[in-house]
Design an enzyme around this catalytic site. Structure first.
Site, PDB file in Angstrom:
ATOM      1  N   TYR A  54      36.951  40.021  37.609  1.00  0.00           N
ATOM      2  CA  TYR A  54      36.815  39.775  36.170  1.00  0.00           C
ATOM      3  C   TYR A  54      37.275  40.934  35.286  1.00  0.00           C
ATOM      4  O   TYR A  54      36.867  42.076  35.479  1.00  0.00           O
ATOM      5  CB  TYR A  54      35.347  39.467  35.815  1.00  0.00           C
ATOM      6  CG  TYR A  54      35.262  38.677  34.542  1.00  0.00           C
ATOM      7  CD1 TYR A  54      35.327  37.295  34.580  1.00  0.00           C
ATOM      8  CD2 TYR A  54      35.202  39.297  33.304  1.00  0.00           C
ATOM      9  CE1 TYR A  54      35.307  36.553  33.414  1.00  0.00           C
ATOM     10  CE2 TYR A  54      35.184  38.561  32.134  1.00  0.00           C
ATOM     11  CZ  TYR A  54      35.230  37.185  32.200  1.00  0.00           C
ATOM     12  OH  TYR A  54      35.226  36.456  31.051  1.00  0.00           O
ATOM     13  N   LYS A  87      40.092  49.153  30.869  1.00  0.00           N
ATOM     14  CA  LYS A  87      38.969  50.079  30.669  1.00  0.00           C
ATOM     15  C   LYS A  87      39.024  51.245  31.659  1.00  0.00           C
ATOM     16  O   LYS A  87      38.725  52.379  31.305  1.00  0.00           O
ATOM     17  CB  LYS A  87      37.648  49.330  30.812  1.00  0.00           C
ATOM     18  CG  LYS A  87      37.501  48.128  29.893  1.00  0.00           C
ATOM     19  CD  LYS A  87      37.561  48.514  28.448  1.00  0.00           C
ATOM     20  CE  LYS A  87      37.237  47.335  27.556  1.00  0.00           C
ATOM     21  NZ  LYS A  87      37.330  47.698  26.138  1.00  0.00           N
ATOM     22  N   ASP A 123      41.937  46.906  20.850  1.00  0.00           N
ATOM     23  CA  ASP A 123      40.863  47.410  21.717  1.00  0.00           C
ATOM     24  C   ASP A 123      40.932  48.908  22.006  1.00  0.00           C
ATOM     25  O   ASP A 123      39.902  49.549  22.089  1.00  0.00           O
ATOM     26  CB  ASP A 123      40.876  46.629  23.039  1.00  0.00           C
ATOM     27  CG  ASP A 123      39.593  46.763  23.826  1.00  0.00           C
ATOM     28  OD1 ASP A 123      38.517  46.752  23.211  1.00  0.00           O
ATOM     29  OD2 ASP A 123      39.658  46.882  25.071  1.00  0.00           O
TER      30      ASP A 123
HETATM   31  C1  OXD Z   1      35.069  45.112  26.168  1.00  0.00           C
HETATM   32  C2  OXD Z   1      36.394  44.452  26.219  1.00  0.00           C
HETATM   33  O1  OXD Z   1      34.156  44.715  26.901  1.00  0.00           O
HETATM   34  O2  OXD Z   1      37.249  44.822  25.408  1.00  0.00           O
HETATM   35  O3  OXD Z   1      34.923  46.053  25.382  1.00  0.00           O
HETATM   36  O4  OXD Z   1      36.595  43.578  27.067  1.00  0.00           O
HETATM   37 MN    MN Z   2      36.686  46.599  24.373  1.00  0.00          MN
END
Ligand code: OXD
Ligand code: MN
Length: 586
Positions: free
Chosen positions: A198, A207, A276
């Site tokens: 996921y 991330k 993001d």
């Molecule tokens: C988060 C994402 O969880 O951008 O921050 O998916």
């Molecule tokens: Mn995020």
């Protein structure tokens, strides 16, 4: 295919030896390769084609029901010295972590294809971009990485030329949460992730690389890797300002990055550069410039509709991979608050029954190329990035934080960022709706000790006198009946306009112990159904609540002990004193 770079080839050979795949596929990042993978996944049932007429080239992936979000409790920063990871991270020693996770990787790819994905985070010709290679046994990950990053031949060429790249090893393993780990080795520039297919657990460019490993790299190289959207705001006069804004997960970053100016704001234009992540570098003149390391969006689907985010709503009508949404009787994707259609099948593939909870998982996602966004800025491709006028922090707070305020200076701004708190959301497995400290919206993503990270932030004040102004916003303030006081979405432009006016020194402000507040009349509410009284409330600060807030911030900061930079401790004390002083005057 093979690589001419021994460090890469040797690593691929070692991983193959450990994981025992049936075959190895080096990804070239081409459209033909993407289409082949899509076909293969449709045959295996990993992807389900959606209604071809209304949603051409859109697919649905259903993840394992135990694998629906990032898993912070299983995410580790593995540094030689535990203090380098800090109290903000789970830590394991590198030898122990390698041993534990390698045992799980042993033979994990038997019967599977091992994909090798060379990728570039950032425009391929940017000096600010960084390279990585993800090895995975998930075709879904390859397809998502193709949308989210710049994968393939050009990335490989640059990796072979530079010789440095982040090594990311991923396997879905057996998807057992007991055998799921996301490990980071910043000192080795490497990542190992097993047991989840996921999002942030599996698309390692996002991330794991662009925030956790990059934040570490950024500190040693003198830049910042941040959980921030990047947006350009163009006035009717043609003046454009770029803002980078940090909000915790699922607090509306994607909506803000693609904001549609309200009808009252003809002539205003919004340009999206990222939704993001921002990598921020000082240029030769001392101007802070941002690039978006990503090339696509992995956005939360529920709540997306023509009113909340028209751009996203339109953009995900084609060429999109949906994960964990529901479907309608005519096989269109469906989610809560879509405001058209109704669910027939829920995210787990069961016949929809409201007794089973929401039809789409609250953390269901769309993956789509950034270029499909109607407000996409061509400057997202600019190797030099865009100059940032303001940095904006925010959280989801029912009370305490006013609609907007400005930090007095950079040092105060770092404290404002370090004090960010927000109600938790479904983006991480865990309790939803509890307030937690999320400094700079980086709690789940900072790859090293927060105390050192704040020190790094503070050091920018010595490097440039052209740094952006710093602000804090809160779109989520509620009245005592739980009603939102501010309309949010497109109307947030009104607040961003005040921020820009402040950057341009065109508007005054009200000094308060916590920072600089707008004069209520300086936020344009023309055509809005927001009473002046409500504006007063939105911009008010409750002395008692703030006293408590700052005591709690102080306690939080103390948790970092001796490593906490003096500059931050003193700034906190300064605000505490100013609040006491103000109360005496009252
Ligand atoms: C988060 C994402 O969880 O951008 O921050 O998916
Ligand atoms: Mn995020």
């Amino acid at each position: 295919m093979t690589s001419t770079l021994p460090a890469l080839q040797d690593w691929v050979d070692q991983v193959a030896e450990l994981t025992q795949p049936d075959e190895i596929h080096w990804c070239d990042g081409s459209e033909a390769e993407y289409q082949r993978l899509i076909r293969k996944m449709c045959e295996s049932g990993d992807l389900l084609p959606l209604n071809e007429k209304d949603y051409p080239d859109c697919y649905l992936h259903r993840s394992d029901p135990s694998d629906v979000a990032r898993v912070e409790h299983l995410t580790f920063i593995c540094t030689e010295n535990e203090d380098d990871a800090g109290p903000n991270n789970h830590w394991m020693s590198p030898p122990a972590a390698h041993e534990k996770i390698d045992a799980l990787f042993k033979g994990a790819m038997q019967g599977r294809t091992m994909y090798v994905i060379p990728y570039c985070m950032g425009p391929i010709d940017s000096p600010y971009a960084r390279l990585g290679v993800e090895i995975t046994d998930s075709a879904y990950v390859v397809a998502n990485m193709k949308i989210m990053t710049r994968t393939g031949k050009q990335a490989l060429k640059r990796i072979e030329k530079e010789g440095t790249f982040v090594k990311g090893l991923h396997s879905i393993g057996d998807l057992d949460p007991e055998r799921r780990f996301i490990m980071h080795f910043p000192e080795e520039l490497s990542i190992k992730s097993i047991g989840s297919g996921y999002g942030g657990n599996a698309l390692l460019g996002k991330k794991c690389h662009a925030l956790r490993i990059a934040s570490w790299q950024a500190r040693s190289e003198g830049w910042l890797a941040e959980h921030m959207l990047i947006v350009g705001i163009e006035s009717p006069q043609g003046e454009t300002h770029y803002l980078a804004c940090a909000f915790p997960s699922a607090c509306g970053k994607t909506n803000l990055a693609m904001l549609i100016p309200p009808e009252s704001h003809t002539g205003w234009k919004i340009w999206t550069l990222g939704d993001d992540i921002a990598w921020l570098h000082l240029d030769d003149e001392g101007v802070l410039r941002a690039i978006n390391p990503e090339a696509g969006y992995f956005g939360v689907v529920p709540g997306t509709n023509a009113k909340t985010n028209q751009n996203a709503f339109e953009m995900i009508k084609s060429d999109t991979i949906f994960t964990n949404v529901a479907t309608t009787a005519d096989n269109e994707p469906w989610w809560e608050d879509k405001q058209v259609g109704s669910p027939a099948t829920d995210w787990q593939g069961r016949e929809y029954d409201s007794g089973n909870g929401p039809a789409a998982h609250p953390n269901s996602r769309f993956t789509v190329a950034a270029k499909k966004n109607p407000s996409y800025s061509q400057l997202a491709e600019a190797p030099e990035g865009v100059p940032i006028s303001a940095l904006v922090f925010g959280g989801r707070r029912k009370e305490v934080a006013p609609l907007v305020y400005q930090a007095r200076d950079w040092c105060h701004g770092v404290l404002v960022g370090a004090s960010v708190a927000s109600e938790t959301t479904a983006a991480n497995i865990g309790e939803v709706g509890v307030v937690r400290r999320d400094p700079m919206a980086m709690k789940p993503f900072c790859g090293y000790n927060f105390a050192d990270y704040w020190g790094h932030w503070l050091s920018f004040a010595d490097k440039s006198d052209k740094l952006p102004r710093i602000f804090h916003v809160n779109w989520f303030r509620q009245d005592k009946d739980g009603k939102f006081l501010w309309p949010g979405f497109g109307e947030n432009l009104r607040v961003l306009r005040w921020i820009i006016e402040r950057c341009e020194n065109r508007v005054s402000c009200v000094e308060s112990p916590i920072g600089l507040l707008p004069n209520p009349q300086d936020i344009d509410v023309n055509g809005l159904d927001v009473a002046q009284e409500t504006m007063q409330t939105l911009l008010s600060i409750d002395a008692e609540q703030w006293q408590e807030e700052m005591i709690s911030v102080g306690e939080y900061l103390q948790g970092f002990g001796d490593r906490l930079p003096d500059g931050l401790r003193q700034e906190h004390q300064r605000i505490m004193d100013a609040m006491k002083q103000a109360q005496r005057i009252d």
